[in-house]
Write a protein that holds these residues in place. Structure first.
Motif, PDB file in Angstrom:
ATOM      1  N   ILE A  54       0.862  -1.183   0.000  1.00  0.00           N
ATOM      2  CA  ILE A  54       0.000   0.000   0.000  1.00  0.00           C
ATOM      3  C   ILE A  54       0.899   1.235   0.000  1.00  0.00           C
ATOM      4  O   ILE A  54       1.763   1.372   0.879  1.00  0.00           O
ATOM      5  CB  ILE A  54      -0.935  -0.007   1.215  1.00  0.00           C
ATOM      6  CG1 ILE A  54      -1.866  -1.228   1.146  1.00  0.00           C
ATOM      7  CG2 ILE A  54      -1.752   1.284   1.288  1.00  0.00           C
ATOM      8  CD1 ILE A  54      -2.761  -1.396   2.346  1.00  0.00           C
ATOM      9  N   PRO A  55       0.771   2.127  -0.972  1.00  0.00           N
ATOM     10  CA  PRO A  55       1.691   3.262  -1.102  1.00  0.00           C
ATOM     11  C   PRO A  55       1.768   4.106   0.173  1.00  0.00           C
ATOM     12  O   PRO A  55       0.794   4.259   0.905  1.00  0.00           O
ATOM     13  CB  PRO A  55       1.085   4.070  -2.261  1.00  0.00           C
ATOM     14  CG  PRO A  55       0.306   3.067  -3.056  1.00  0.00           C
ATOM     15  CD  PRO A  55      -0.245   2.103  -2.047  1.00  0.00           C
ATOM     16  N   HIS A  56       2.973   4.622   0.412  1.00  0.00           N
ATOM     17  CA  HIS A  56       3.237   5.588   1.480  1.00  0.00           C
ATOM     18  C   HIS A  56       3.020   4.999   2.877  1.00  0.00           C
ATOM     19  O   HIS A  56       2.704   5.734   3.820  1.00  0.00           O
ATOM     20  CB  HIS A  56       2.365   6.840   1.317  1.00  0.00           C
ATOM     21  CG  HIS A  56       2.323   7.383  -0.074  1.00  0.00           C
ATOM     22  ND1 HIS A  56       3.454   7.760  -0.766  1.00  0.00           N
ATOM     23  CD2 HIS A  56       1.277   7.583  -0.929  1.00  0.00           C
ATOM     24  CE1 HIS A  56       3.107   8.186  -1.973  1.00  0.00           C
ATOM     25  NE2 HIS A  56       1.801   8.087  -2.096  1.00  0.00           N
ATOM     26  N   THR A  57       3.199   3.693   3.027  1.00  0.00           N
ATOM     27  CA  THR A  57       3.047   3.094   4.361  1.00  0.00           C
ATOM     28  C   THR A  57       4.347   2.517   4.903  1.00  0.00           C
ATOM     29  O   THR A  57       4.422   2.183   6.088  1.00  0.00           O
ATOM     30  CB  THR A  57       2.001   1.968   4.350  1.00  0.00           C
ATOM     31  OG1 THR A  57       2.433   0.892   3.512  1.00  0.00           O
ATOM     32  CG2 THR A  57       0.653   2.478   3.860  1.00  0.00           C
ATOM     33  N   GLN A  82      -3.758   5.374   8.181  1.00  0.00           N
ATOM     34  CA  GLN A  82      -4.031   4.420   7.099  1.00  0.00           C
ATOM     35  C   GLN A  82      -5.046   3.368   7.530  1.00  0.00           C
ATOM     36  O   GLN A  82      -5.890   2.944   6.733  1.00  0.00           O
ATOM     37  CB  GLN A  82      -2.733   3.730   6.662  1.00  0.00           C
ATOM     38  CG  GLN A  82      -1.870   4.549   5.711  1.00  0.00           C
ATOM     39  CD  GLN A  82      -1.044   5.603   6.428  1.00  0.00           C
ATOM     40  OE1 GLN A  82      -1.001   5.640   7.656  1.00  0.00           O
ATOM     41  NE2 GLN A  82      -0.370   6.453   5.668  1.00  0.00           N
ATOM     42  N   ASP A 140      -8.771   6.326  -4.416  1.00  0.00           N
ATOM     43  CA  ASP A 140      -7.688   6.478  -5.378  1.00  0.00           C
ATOM     44  C   ASP A 140      -6.676   5.344  -5.239  1.00  0.00           C
ATOM     45  O   ASP A 140      -6.830   4.438  -4.409  1.00  0.00           O
ATOM     46  CB  ASP A 140      -7.022   7.850  -5.251  1.00  0.00           C
ATOM     47  CG  ASP A 140      -6.321   8.064  -3.906  1.00  0.00           C
ATOM     48  OD1 ASP A 140      -5.995   7.077  -3.209  1.00  0.00           O
ATOM     49  OD2 ASP A 140      -6.085   9.232  -3.546  1.00  0.00           O
ATOM     50  N   ASP A 158      -3.837   5.264  -4.003  1.00  0.00           N
ATOM     51  CA  ASP A 158      -3.141   5.249  -2.709  1.00  0.00           C
ATOM     52  C   ASP A 158      -4.045   4.818  -1.568  1.00  0.00           C
ATOM     53  O   ASP A 158      -3.664   4.917  -0.404  1.00  0.00           O
ATOM     54  CB  ASP A 158      -2.563   6.638  -2.414  1.00  0.00           C
ATOM     55  CG  ASP A 158      -1.482   7.034  -3.404  1.00  0.00           C
ATOM     56  OD1 ASP A 158      -0.818   6.132  -3.934  1.00  0.00           O
ATOM     57  OD2 ASP A 158      -1.321   8.245  -3.658  1.00  0.00           O
ATOM     58  N   ARG A 159      -5.272   4.368  -1.908  1.00  0.00           N
ATOM     59  CA  ARG A 159      -6.271   3.907  -0.935  1.00  0.00           C
ATOM     60  C   ARG A 159      -6.804   5.042  -0.076  1.00  0.00           C
ATOM     61  O   ARG A 159      -7.225   4.836   1.074  1.00  0.00           O
ATOM     62  CB  ARG A 159      -5.730   2.778  -0.045  1.00  0.00           C
ATOM     63  CG  ARG A 159      -5.086   1.633  -0.791  1.00  0.00           C
ATOM     64  CD  ARG A 159      -5.998   1.057  -1.849  1.00  0.00           C
ATOM     65  NE  ARG A 159      -7.136   0.340  -1.279  1.00  0.00           N
ATOM     66  CZ  ARG A 159      -8.200  -0.009  -1.964  1.00  0.00           C
ATOM     67  NH1 ARG A 159      -8.310   0.321  -3.239  1.00  0.00           N
ATOM     68  NH2 ARG A 159      -9.192  -0.672  -1.385  1.00  0.00           N
ATOM     69  N   ASN A 160      -6.814   6.248  -0.598  1.00  0.00           N
ATOM     70  CA  ASN A 160      -7.417   7.391   0.072  1.00  0.00           C
ATOM     71  C   ASN A 160      -8.808   7.643  -0.500  1.00  0.00           C
ATOM     72  O   ASN A 160      -9.051   7.425  -1.689  1.00  0.00           O
ATOM     73  CB  ASN A 160      -6.553   8.645  -0.112  1.00  0.00           C
ATOM     74  CG  ASN A 160      -5.205   8.508   0.556  1.00  0.00           C
ATOM     75  OD1 ASN A 160      -5.095   8.015   1.684  1.00  0.00           O
ATOM     76  ND2 ASN A 160      -4.158   8.931  -0.130  1.00  0.00           N
ATOM     77  N   GLY A 179      -3.324  11.818 -10.268  1.00  0.00           N
ATOM     78  CA  GLY A 179      -2.934  11.044  -9.092  1.00  0.00           C
ATOM     79  C   GLY A 179      -2.006   9.905  -9.462  1.00  0.00           C
ATOM     80  O   GLY A 179      -1.536   9.782 -10.598  1.00  0.00           O
ATOM     81  N   SER A 180      -1.728   9.041  -8.490  1.00  0.00           N
ATOM     82  CA  SER A 180      -0.834   7.909  -8.711  1.00  0.00           C
ATOM     83  C   SER A 180      -1.472   6.889  -9.646  1.00  0.00           C
ATOM     84  O   SER A 180      -2.691   6.726  -9.673  1.00  0.00           O
ATOM     85  CB  SER A 180      -0.498   7.235  -7.378  1.00  0.00           C
ATOM     86  OG  SER A 180       0.090   8.142  -6.469  1.00  0.00           O
ATOM     87  N   ASN A 200     -10.288  15.644  -1.087  1.00  0.00           N
ATOM     88  CA  ASN A 200      -9.728  14.499  -0.378  1.00  0.00           C
ATOM     89  C   ASN A 200     -10.204  14.539   1.066  1.00  0.00           C
ATOM     90  O   ASN A 200     -10.151  15.578   1.724  1.00  0.00           O
ATOM     91  CB  ASN A 200      -8.204  14.524  -0.440  1.00  0.00           C
ATOM     92  CG  ASN A 200      -7.671  14.302  -1.841  1.00  0.00           C
ATOM     93  OD1 ASN A 200      -8.217  13.490  -2.582  1.00  0.00           O
ATOM     94  ND2 ASN A 200      -6.631  15.022  -2.216  1.00  0.00           N
TER      95      ASN A 200
END
Length: 761
Positions: free
Chosen positions: A509-512, A530, A623, A625-627, A671-672, A709
């Motif tokens: 998961i990105p950014h974790t 998260q 998205d 990034d799971r946001n 976005g990503s 967001n």
């Protein structure tokens, strides 16, 4: 419990089901209304036989699987109850029955010797796939002579590995043999479903999912299998011009990918088979098989990303999956399996979406569909769930004793009231790469995270994400020195491991991922936002009722370029009046692959209300990034001289575009790269608490932008559940005085979902 009696006219007014029995499929189908009627009439008159051979193997001597026998049961239920197969025309071979010889014999005796031209044949295999080394030259007969070989795909029966003193011999069923068997049939209407994979993955697990690729490659095939294949080739040598791939093959994964099975509470199943059968339970209209595959791929990719891509192989492109339309044009979430004493029944809930089944609570109600799928009776009956074990549920009939049409085994049931516990939390799996002391520290730390229900070992059901050590690579620009060029620039790459999160399929998961040498407890504290996001996503999934909602609504996603627009995706509820509303639309099948959208594309979303009352809408997205984000254009309040969120109201029989005009604002997707999911949610009442939650964070600025967001995604998700609960107004005769559940009525809400892959060029 009070008796439940529903007036037919009232129900139809609520549900908008007047034209349900002649609905149009959900994506890009180039059929006009007369064609649809003609296809339906032709299929209704067919008397051709329908034959099936279903094979599933769990009990291998090495590396057992769990979900293959369930796959056979799911297919059998589907073929009998949705596609009109006679139970006597279906042969099942499971576990010890599924030897190579038995499979091939059953194919010959049950399928080849019985199938006539225009008959329908279905072959299904769930189990390990593998590969076998086959000599490249027919001259190489001795073991010493075998120098060059090719790897060929094979299906692993229960006796797939023969015990030998020397080199292990594979007793596999070669894929080529299966193709020759299919070519031997007199009919071209052949569907082979292969929920397996052939690539040698070297891993029995992928994240929390079990891989259906065998870990070893057989050094040589059994002489019996080679002889059987050669006999087939000789007998069929005269079949000139016949397709190499008769009919079609629906494969769970492409050649170089893995197929997986997933565990739920008290049952396991192939991810592909569950998605395929669940979608076909909901189908209410003629759909091209490519459309079916597209919808199944959406479910699979939401779990596996690009690791598993279902594929279709074959020269023909039949209009219908299995070359058939469902015998009933009314979709369903389950079927009545047994009738007991005191108005009790047993249900099998094979049509519920995969992410809902584990949380489908006691007191949920389902509507019983009449045996002939008509609505001629003035009374319709509900059954209410009393207990549930996996896909099986025990329920109580709610009706008066003088009901005209008594319930019978085999009747379909449709969701009516969904009951979900309010205490749903996140379940975190502890990855196998954690040391014992790390696992102890993690378990202790998770006990203090309120949104996490528990941390359990990988391999257990119900895991929402995985916590473990994840490799991270960092590249830095450095100055280098050489004889010819002092101060030359270059890059230096370092690799380290940090604690982070991954999906159930092992995708990071990105950014974790944190820095090296971080303490376990510090990492879990750092990841708390998260965890809240992931739980919000879980709640959002629990509102999904695209198949069962009785609100006739739909959403369209379009790409807009100057004054032109092109349809990318559309979704609609089963109750949508598609025959009148969409027959004039150009829904030709423009692509068969999973949809991709380039970053920077301008998009427009259309919310369609086919009811005779005002509905309220909200659009939430997830998205890559799971946001969570909300697509909600604020409106200017002249009295307060500021922008505020106001209700999105869609007038009766009207549509609403977001953005309404190109001059208002632009939705440029960014976005990503990765999977994007969008949820269009409709309700008969405004989303009062949801809008309040969206507006709650301090320093929130509403300008002309329409994409926001969500910093408080979990609060928004829970407010959404509460709004839908209040709109449903389910009485105490259904849920008593319980205040620990959400009770949602399918007559007042609809959540539709569409997914695509965002690509940054």
């Amino acid at each position: 419990m009070a008796d439940m009696k529903l007036n037919r006219r009232t129900l139809l007014q609520q549900a908008g089901l007047a034209l349900l029995s002649l609905g149009i499929g959900e994506t890009r189908i180039g059929l006009k209304v007369p064609q649809i009627k003609a296809y339906g009439q032709a299929l209704a008159q067919t008397t051709n036989r329908k034959l099936a051979l279903l094979v599933g193997v769990n009990d291998y001597s090495q590396h057992q699987l769990d979900g293959c026998v369930t796959d056979v049961e799911l297919q059998q239920e589907l073929l009998i109850n949705r596609f009109g197969f006679n139970a006597k025309d279906i042969v099942t071979l499971t576990n010890q029955q599924a030897t190579r010889e038995n499979i091939e014999t059953a194919f010959v005796e049950h399928l080849r010797e019985q199938a006539q031209p225009e008959d329908v044949v279905v072959f299904h295999f769930s189990g390990y796939g593998s590969q076998v080394k086959i000599p490249s030259s027919d001259i190489a007969t001795s073991e010493e002579a075998v120098i060059n070989y090719q790897l060929v795909n094979s299906l692993l029966p229960i006796d797939g590995i023969l015990a030998t003193k020397g080199t292990p011999v594979g007793n596999d069923l070669l894929e080529e043999t299966l193709i020759w068997l299919a070519r031997s049939l007199l009919t071209e209407k052949v569907t082979m479903v292969l929920d397996t994979s052939f690539i040698n993955s070297k891993q029995s697990m992928k994240g929390n999912l079990r891989v259906r690729s065998f870990l070893e490659v057989a050094e040589r095939a059994s002489p019996e299998e080679i002889a059987f294949r050669e006999q087939l080739q000789i007998k069929l040598a005269s079949l000139k011009g016949k397709s190499v791939h008769p009919g079609i093959v629906l494969a769970a994964a492409s050649q170089d990918q893995i197929a997986v099975e997933k565990r739920w509470n008290n049952f396991s199943a192939g991810l592909f088979t569950y998605a395929l059968t669940q979608y076909l339970w909901e189908v209410t209209a003629p759909n091209r098989v490519q459309v079916t595959l597209e919808r199944v791929t959406e479910t699979v990719k939401n779990v596996m990303g690009n690791q598993q891509q279902p594929t279709i192989i074959g020269d023909s492109q039949p209009l219908f999956t299995y070359y058939l339309m469902p015998t009933s044009l009314i979709g369903a979430e389950g079927i009545i399996k047994n009738i007991g004493d005191n108005d009790s029944v047993s249900l099998k809930l094979t049509g519920l979406p995969a992410k809902i089944i584990d949380y489908y609570g006691v007191s949920s109600c389902l509507l019983v569909v009449n045996p002939d799928n008509s609505t001629s009776s003035e009374e319709l009956t509900l059954v209410q769930i009393r207990s549930r074990d996996g896909l099986m549920a025990k329920a109580q009939i709610l009706h008066q004793k003088d009901v005209v049409n008594p319930i019978k085994v085999g009747q379909l049931v449709q969701e009516y009231i969904r009951v979900i516990p309010r205490n749903v939390g996140l379940i975190v799996g502890l990855d196998r790469n954690l040391e014992r002391i790390e696992r102890v520290d993690a378990t202790s730390a998770f006990a203090n995270i309120g949104v996490v229900d528990g941390a359990i070992s990988v391999g257990e059901p119900n895991v929402d994400c995985l916590f473990g050590k994840i490799e991270r690579t960092v590249s830095k620009a450095v100055a280098t020195q050489s004889d010819s060029n002092v101060g030359e620039s270059g890059t230096s790459t370092t690799t380290s491991f940090g604690y982070g999160l991954s999906s159930v399929s092992g995708i990071t998961i990105p950014h974790t991922v944190g820095v090296a040498n971080e303490a376990v407890k510090s990492a879990i504290t750092r990841l708390t936002p998260q965890f809240k996001n992931l739980l919000a996503v879980k709640w959002l999934e629990l509102t999904f009722n695209q198949t069962s909602s009785r609100l006739p609504v739909g959403i369209f996603l379009e790409s807009i370029d100057k004054n032109n627009s092109s349809l990318i995706l559309q979704r609609s509820t089963r109750a949508a009046k598609l025959l009148n509303q969409l027959a004039s639309q150009d829904l030709s099948l423009t692509q068969t692959d999973f949809p991709t959208i380039n970053s920077g594309s301008s998009l427009r979303l259309q919310l369609n209300n086919y009811t005779d009352r005002t509905l309220y809408g909200i659009v939430l997205g997830i998205d890559a990034d799971r946001n969570l984000f909300v697509l909600y254009p604020p409106q200017y309040n002249s009295k307060e001289e500021q922008f505020k969120l106001q209700d999105i109201a869609i007038a009766p029989g009207q549509k609403l575009n977001l953005p309404e005009t190109q001059d208002a604002w632009q939705w440029k997707i960014a976005g990503s790269s990765g999977m994007i999911s969008l949820y269009g949610i409709f309700s008969t009442l405004p989303f009062k608490q949801t809008l309040a939650a969206i507006s709650a964070p301090p320093n929130l600025k509403f300008e002309s932008e329409a994409i926001l967001n969500l910093a408080n995604s979990l609060e928004v998700a829970k407010a959404l559940m509460q709004d839908l609960h209040l709109a449903s107004q389910v009485g105490t005769e259904i849920i008593g005085f319980a205040n620990d559940v959400y009770a949602l009525d399918v007559n007042v809400w609809a959540t539709l979902k569409m997914s695509w892959e965002l690509v940054n060029n």
